[in-house]
Design an enzyme around this catalytic site. Structure first.
Site: not given
Length: 409
Positions: A170, A364
């Site tokens: 990311d 997550d």
């Protein structure tokens, strides 16, 4: 969006569960790590040292073995064997938030252990300042100087040993300017590129290390959007890039996206404009025709890529239409499965490896999908925090694995 990882020890009594379950279900547990040697292999195939390079199997999350132990005690031996086989498959070792001294020792221990097994470890480095835009996996170094010192320590730990480095998931697909956390001058975004470039220049020159930069995944940035970020991040001096980390896109979608990015990078290097490159929204016939006409760089001179197949066996989750204001389709989606086993032999001249970058079975985060929570409304339960072991999801990944993790009964 990505949970913090650390190396873990597995108590001998729990590790011995592998042998116990192997006696219950002949073959699959003991043979699971060997599946990484060959792209067409399954967990049921025997080990074959002659097949080529291998990926490293790190210590598993101890909670995986605890779950398997509980399942075995309940007589659910096949499910227990599946959890153990999943845990015993090569996957990345994640580092983030450790001190320089700690990460140096941890990395050194892993590369030495991998050398003894004649295997290549995969490191997912996740400590860039402002990571995940301060969302579920917030944290990382406090500033650029601190990050550089941390990368220096990782480099000392790896030394001249073999390693694949998945650099900062990311970090390029989600820069500070994307989430409103930068100033008008773009100070933090500029610092992000400085940090990624520094890591490339420190790690890629190590004799056995290959560094891959972040592209998000095929459902996120277009080729035309991510290529300029890769270039600004220093991909010209790295081995290449990675895609689909912790996501669910199919192998086919990931490989095509990777080919388009590699080709666009080559086009730009030859003097072309990334805005002219075909992206994943084009028909493949039209895109291939463009590549045939505009890119003649041999694969050996193009940037290569690796992909994450840890949870893509069933492809992406499609949320129910209109049900959620923020479906969070990336966050613990239901009924996903393990994907193809990791391998360094993909059969694609541009794809260096298919990896399990995400640790399958780890949550997550607290997925609320636009609701007040605390339950995930899709699962009707409170999910573990990012990085916590998610028993229900772990069983789903084994149950819906494609190809199957265990041989047919």
């Amino acid at each position: 969006m990505r949970p913090i990882r650390r190396t873990r020890y597995v108590p001998a009594a729990l590790a011995a569960l592998s042998a116990v379950l192997a006696a219950v279900l002949t073959g699959p547990v003991a043979a699971a790590p060997a599946a990484a040697a060959e792209p067409a292999s399954t967990a049921a195939e025997p080990a074959a040292e002659s097949r080529g390079p291998r990926l490293y199997v790190p210590d598993a999350n101890p909670d995986a073995y605890l779950q398997a132990l509980d399942l075995a005690r309940d007589g659910r031996h096949r499910e227990a064997a599946g959890i153990v086989a999943m845990a015993n498959t090569p996957q990345a070792v994640w580092y983030g938030d450790q001190s320089p001294a700690e990460v140096e020792k941890l990395a050194r221990d892993v590369v030495r252990d991998a050398d003894r097994d004649d295997a290549t470890p995969v490191f997912a480095l996740y400590n860039v300042p402002g990571r995940d835009c301060s969302n579920y996996s917030a944290g990382g170094a406090s500033n650029t100087a601190e990050y550089k010192a941390w990368i220096d320590a990782v480099a000392r730990g790896i030394g001249g040993h073999r390693a694949i480095v998945v650099l900062e998931p990311d970090s390029l697909a989600l820069v500070p300017a994307d989430c409103g956390q930068d100033d008008a001058q773009g100070t933090l975004t500029a610092a992000r590129y400085t940090e990624v470039n520094y890591a490339v220049d420190k790690l890629e020159p190590l004799s056995g290390t290959r560094v891959y930069l972040d592209t998000g995944h095929p459902g996120w940035h277009s080729v035309n959007s991510i290529v300029p970020r890769l270039l600004r991040g220093g991909v010209a001096r790295a081995t290449g890039f990675f895609t689909n980390a912790s996501n669910y896109n199919t192998d086919d979608a990931n490989s095509w996206y990777g080919k388009l990015i590699s080709s666009c990078l080559a086009h730009v290097e030859a003097g072309g404009d990334s805005a002219a490159c075909p992206n994943q929204s084009w028909s493949r016939a039209d895109a291939q025709a463009w590549l045939d006409e505009n890119v003649d760089t041999p694969a050996s001179r193009m940037k290569h890529f690796v992909t994450d197949s840890s949870r893509n066996g069933q492809g992406p989750w499609t949320p129910p239409a209109g049900k959620y204001t923020d479906p969070q389709d990336w966050c613990n989606p239901p009924d996903r499965g393990l994907g193809a086993r990791p391998t360094l032999r993909t059969g694609d001249p541009l794809q260096d490896a298919r990896l399990w970058i995400k640790i399958p079975g780890e949550s997550d985060g607290l997925c609320l999908r636009g609701t007040a929570g605390p339950e995930d409304p899709e699962r009707e339960m409170v999910a573990p925090r990012a990085g916590g072991w998610f028993r229900e999801q772990a069983l789903e990944l084994v149950r819906f694995a494609n190809p199957p993790l265990l041989p047919e009964e």
